[in-house]
Design an enzyme around this catalytic site. Structure first.
Site, PDB file in Angstrom:
ATOM      1  N   TRP A 145      90.475  22.676  22.079  1.00 11.06           N
ATOM      2  CA  TRP A 145      90.912  24.007  21.246  1.00 11.06           C
ATOM      3  C   TRP A 145      91.122  23.472  20.066  1.00 11.06           C
ATOM      4  O   TRP A 145      90.966  23.933  18.886  1.00 11.06           O
ATOM      5  CB  TRP A 145      92.146  24.687  21.860  1.00 11.06           C
ATOM      6  CG  TRP A 145      91.834  25.730  23.223  1.00 11.06           C
ATOM      7  CD1 TRP A 145      90.570  25.477  23.663  1.00 11.06           C
ATOM      8  CD2 TRP A 145      92.748  26.834  23.607  1.00 11.06           C
ATOM      9  NE1 TRP A 145      90.695  26.676  24.842  1.00 11.06           N
ATOM     10  CE2 TRP A 145      91.787  27.262  24.553  1.00 11.06           C
ATOM     11  CE3 TRP A 145      93.703  27.260  23.089  1.00 11.06           C
ATOM     12  CZ2 TRP A 145      92.217  28.618  25.067  1.00 11.06           C
ATOM     13  CZ3 TRP A 145      94.212  28.491  23.852  1.00 11.06           C
ATOM     14  CH2 TRP A 145      93.453  29.073  24.783  1.00 11.06           C
ATOM     15  N   ASP A 194      97.373  26.682  25.799  1.00 14.15           N
ATOM     16  CA  ASP A 194      96.450  26.787  26.977  1.00 14.15           C
ATOM     17  C   ASP A 194      97.214  26.024  27.981  1.00 14.15           C
ATOM     18  O   ASP A 194      96.552  25.434  28.938  1.00 14.15           O
ATOM     19  CB  ASP A 194      95.069  26.035  26.408  1.00 14.15           C
ATOM     20  CG  ASP A 194      93.875  26.375  27.543  1.00 14.15           C
ATOM     21  OD1 ASP A 194      93.936  27.146  28.409  1.00 14.15           O
ATOM     22  OD2 ASP A 194      92.950  25.408  27.514  1.00 14.15           O
ATOM     23  N   LYS A 219      97.285  31.168  27.636  1.00 10.66           N
ATOM     24  CA  LYS A 219      97.055  31.359  28.956  1.00 10.66           C
ATOM     25  C   LYS A 219      98.052  32.284  29.832  1.00 10.66           C
ATOM     26  O   LYS A 219      99.232  31.802  29.550  1.00 10.66           O
ATOM     27  CB  LYS A 219      96.500  30.185  29.644  1.00 10.66           C
ATOM     28  CG  LYS A 219      95.957  30.132  30.766  1.00 10.66           C
ATOM     29  CD  LYS A 219      95.917  29.049  31.651  1.00 10.66           C
ATOM     30  CE  LYS A 219      95.371  27.561  31.207  1.00 10.66           C
ATOM     31  NZ  LYS A 219      94.063  27.342  31.211  1.00 10.66           N
ATOM     32  N   ASP A 247     100.853  17.974  23.201  1.00 12.26           N
ATOM     33  CA  ASP A 247     100.689  17.672  24.944  1.00 12.26           C
ATOM     34  C   ASP A 247     101.575  16.755  25.464  1.00 12.26           C
ATOM     35  O   ASP A 247     102.044  15.846  24.841  1.00 12.26           O
ATOM     36  CB  ASP A 247      99.280  17.562  25.049  1.00 12.26           C
ATOM     37  CG  ASP A 247      98.885  18.055  26.403  1.00 12.26           C
ATOM     38  OD1 ASP A 247      98.081  18.837  26.623  1.00 12.26           O
ATOM     39  OD2 ASP A 247      99.239  17.171  27.607  1.00 12.26           O
ATOM     40  N   GLY A 259      91.651  18.251  23.825  1.00 16.56           N
ATOM     41  CA  GLY A 259      91.571  18.756  22.635  1.00 16.56           C
ATOM     42  C   GLY A 259      90.508  19.527  22.034  1.00 16.56           C
ATOM     43  O   GLY A 259      90.220  19.760  21.051  1.00 16.56           O
ATOM     44  N   ASP A 265     106.829  17.509  25.644  1.00 14.42           N
ATOM     45  CA  ASP A 265     107.001  18.450  26.638  1.00 14.42           C
ATOM     46  C   ASP A 265     107.446  19.618  25.865  1.00 14.42           C
ATOM     47  O   ASP A 265     108.602  19.999  25.251  1.00 14.42           O
ATOM     48  CB  ASP A 265     107.998  18.187  27.735  1.00 14.42           C
ATOM     49  CG  ASP A 265     108.092  19.103  28.545  1.00 14.42           C
ATOM     50  OD1 ASP A 265     107.606  20.514  28.403  1.00 14.42           O
ATOM     51  OD2 ASP A 265     108.859  18.737  29.720  1.00 14.42           O
TER      52      ASP A 265
HETATM   53  N1  SAM Z   1      93.208  23.327  25.559  1.00 12.94           N
HETATM   54  C1  SAM Z   1      93.051  22.140  26.252  1.00 12.94           C
HETATM   55  C2  SAM Z   1      91.479  21.801  25.660  1.00 12.94           C
HETATM   56  O1  SAM Z   1      90.836  22.603  25.266  1.00 12.94           O
HETATM   57  O2  SAM Z   1      91.138  20.335  25.704  1.00 12.94           O
HETATM   58  C3  SAM Z   1      92.947  22.111  27.647  1.00 12.94           C
HETATM   59  C4  SAM Z   1      94.338  22.090  28.110  1.00 12.94           C
HETATM   60  S1  SAM Z   1      94.564  21.696  29.768  1.00 12.94           S
HETATM   61  C5  SAM Z   1      93.987  23.135  30.620  1.00 12.94           C
HETATM   62  C6  SAM Z   1      96.464  21.965  29.995  1.00 12.94           C
HETATM   63  C7  SAM Z   1      97.360  20.928  29.350  1.00 12.94           C
HETATM   64  O3  SAM Z   1      98.524  21.639  29.501  1.00 12.94           O
HETATM   65  C8  SAM Z   1      97.171  19.639  29.879  1.00 12.94           C
HETATM   66  O4  SAM Z   1      96.868  18.768  29.031  1.00 12.94           O
HETATM   67  C9  SAM Z   1      98.691  19.467  30.156  1.00 12.94           C
HETATM   68  O5  SAM Z   1      99.276  18.175  29.921  1.00 12.94           O
HETATM   69  C10 SAM Z   1      99.482  20.208  29.098  1.00 12.94           C
HETATM   70  N2  SAM Z   1     100.640  20.769  29.665  1.00 12.94           N
HETATM   71  C11 SAM Z   1     101.373  21.206  31.036  1.00 12.94           C
HETATM   72  N3  SAM Z   1     102.325  21.252  30.599  1.00 12.94           N
HETATM   73  C12 SAM Z   1     102.815  20.871  29.377  1.00 12.94           C
HETATM   74  C13 SAM Z   1     104.250  20.740  28.946  1.00 12.94           C
HETATM   75  N4  SAM Z   1     105.367  21.279  29.389  1.00 12.94           N
HETATM   76  N5  SAM Z   1     104.315  20.489  27.624  1.00 12.94           N
HETATM   77  C14 SAM Z   1     103.070  19.815  27.070  1.00 12.94           C
HETATM   78  N6  SAM Z   1     101.908  20.027  27.634  1.00 12.94           N
HETATM   79  C15 SAM Z   1     101.774  20.286  29.048  1.00 12.94           C
END
Ligand code: SAM
Length: 290
Positions: free
Chosen positions: A55, A123, A163, A82, A53, A98
């Site tokens: 961002w 992200d 990203k 997420d 969280g 998702d």
């Molecule tokens: N931006 C976040 C922060 O600042 O705290 C960090 C994000 S983290 C690098 C990447 C996130 O992408 C993970 O929490 C993961 O659960 C989520 N993620 C990956 N595939 C996903 C999907 N298909 N749907 C939703 N979330 C997804």
């Protein structure tokens, strides 16, 4: 690796804790903002792949500041999504889902009550397998899913930040993004490690193609091309790719041993004027071209 060794190694990890950010990723968004002024006139925003969280924290801070400066404008609205559950954050509507699923997209869209966002950020990162082609492919899928959701909720002129893995096929993604945004920039914040192929695309001034109908079809995943997922007219930008041929037939990447009865055959139609003909003749007659 213990917490303290990470503290020693990673200045942003340390700073995040000192400054109250849930993750070091906050600095990536803040540094992108230094370059692109991402939050100017932003009141409504969507944070895709938001856990834990940081961002979303940046969004609440920046949109809150905007509201303080112009209280006559609408109250900030932030929707965060997420796969993983995220601890509550004041002022953030959370969805656990998702982003590649149509139902999640519908839920996000539902929270906007027909209004449109000024900014969508993503992200998202898959669990990296270490198989680069696979990781890049899944990352690209997430990006396309995020783009699909964005086409439903972003206002014309809005900004999309995501990203991206800058792998060998990245130009294909750039071309797809350029269909929707006249200005697409790839940016690598200082807080993103050089050893990582991660970068961020900043797509500005959302302008979907004329007659484009937002869709949730993910052409590389969903094989149902029904009336709901029509890919016609300007929507037909990304072509589906479908493997075909007998799954039990010969595998082109394998070598099969020759049968003892095998006799090599001449090509059915040898080249008429082979470009290498002169070279072969020179070599046969021991003539050097040097
Ligand atoms: N931006 C976040 C922060 O600042 O705290 C960090 C994000 S983290 C690098 C990447 C996130 O992408 C993970 O929490 C993961 O659960 C989520 N993620 C990956 N595939 C996903 C999907 N298909 N749907 C939703 N979330 C997804």
């Amino acid at each position: 690796m213990g917490k303290s060794s990470k503290d020693k190694r990673d200045v942003y990890y340390r700073l995040a804790k000192e400054q109250g950010w849930r993750a070091r990723s906050a600095f990536k968004l803040l540094q992108l903002d230094e370059e692109f002024n991402l939050f100017d006139n932003v009141h409504y925003a969507v944070d895709l792949c938001a856990a834990p969280g940081s961002w979303s924290q940046v969004l609440t801070k920046k949109l809150g500041e905007n509201h303080q400066k112009s209280p006559q404008e609408q109250e900030p609205k932030i929707v965060a999504v997420d796969l993983q559950a995220m601890a509550p954050l004041d002022g953030v509507i959370q969805i656990q889902g998702d982003i590649t699923k149509e139902s999640t997209a519908d839920e996000i869209i539902g929270h906007f009550d027909g209004k449109l966002a000024d900014l969508v950020i993503c992200d998202g990162a898959p669990d990296v397998t270490g198989l680069h082609d696979m990781d890049e492919y899944i990352q690209a899928q997430l990006l396309l899913a995020a783009l699909n959701i964005t086409t439903h909720v972003l206002r014309p002129g809005g900004t999309f930040v995501a990203k991206i893995f800058r792998g060998k096929d990245v130009t294909l993604l750039y071309s797809q993004l350029k269909m929707f945004f006249p200005v697409v920039t790839c940016s690598k914040p200082r807080s993103s490690r050089n050893s990582s192929i991660e970068s961020f695309i900043v797509c500005q001034n959302y302008q979907p193609p004329a007659d484009y109908k937002p869709t949730m079809v993910n052409p590389l995943l969903d094989l149902q091309y029904d009336a709901k997922n029509e890919m016609v007219g300007p929507n037909r930008v990304i072509v589906p790719f479908i493997a075909c041929g007998d799954i039990n037939g010969y595998d082109a990447d394998r070598t099969y041993p020759l049968q003892s009865t095998y006799t090599p055959l001449d090509p059915l139609q040898p080249p008429i004027t082979a470009p290498y003909k002169t070279a072969i003749s020179l070599r046969r007659n021991n003539i050097s071209t040097a």
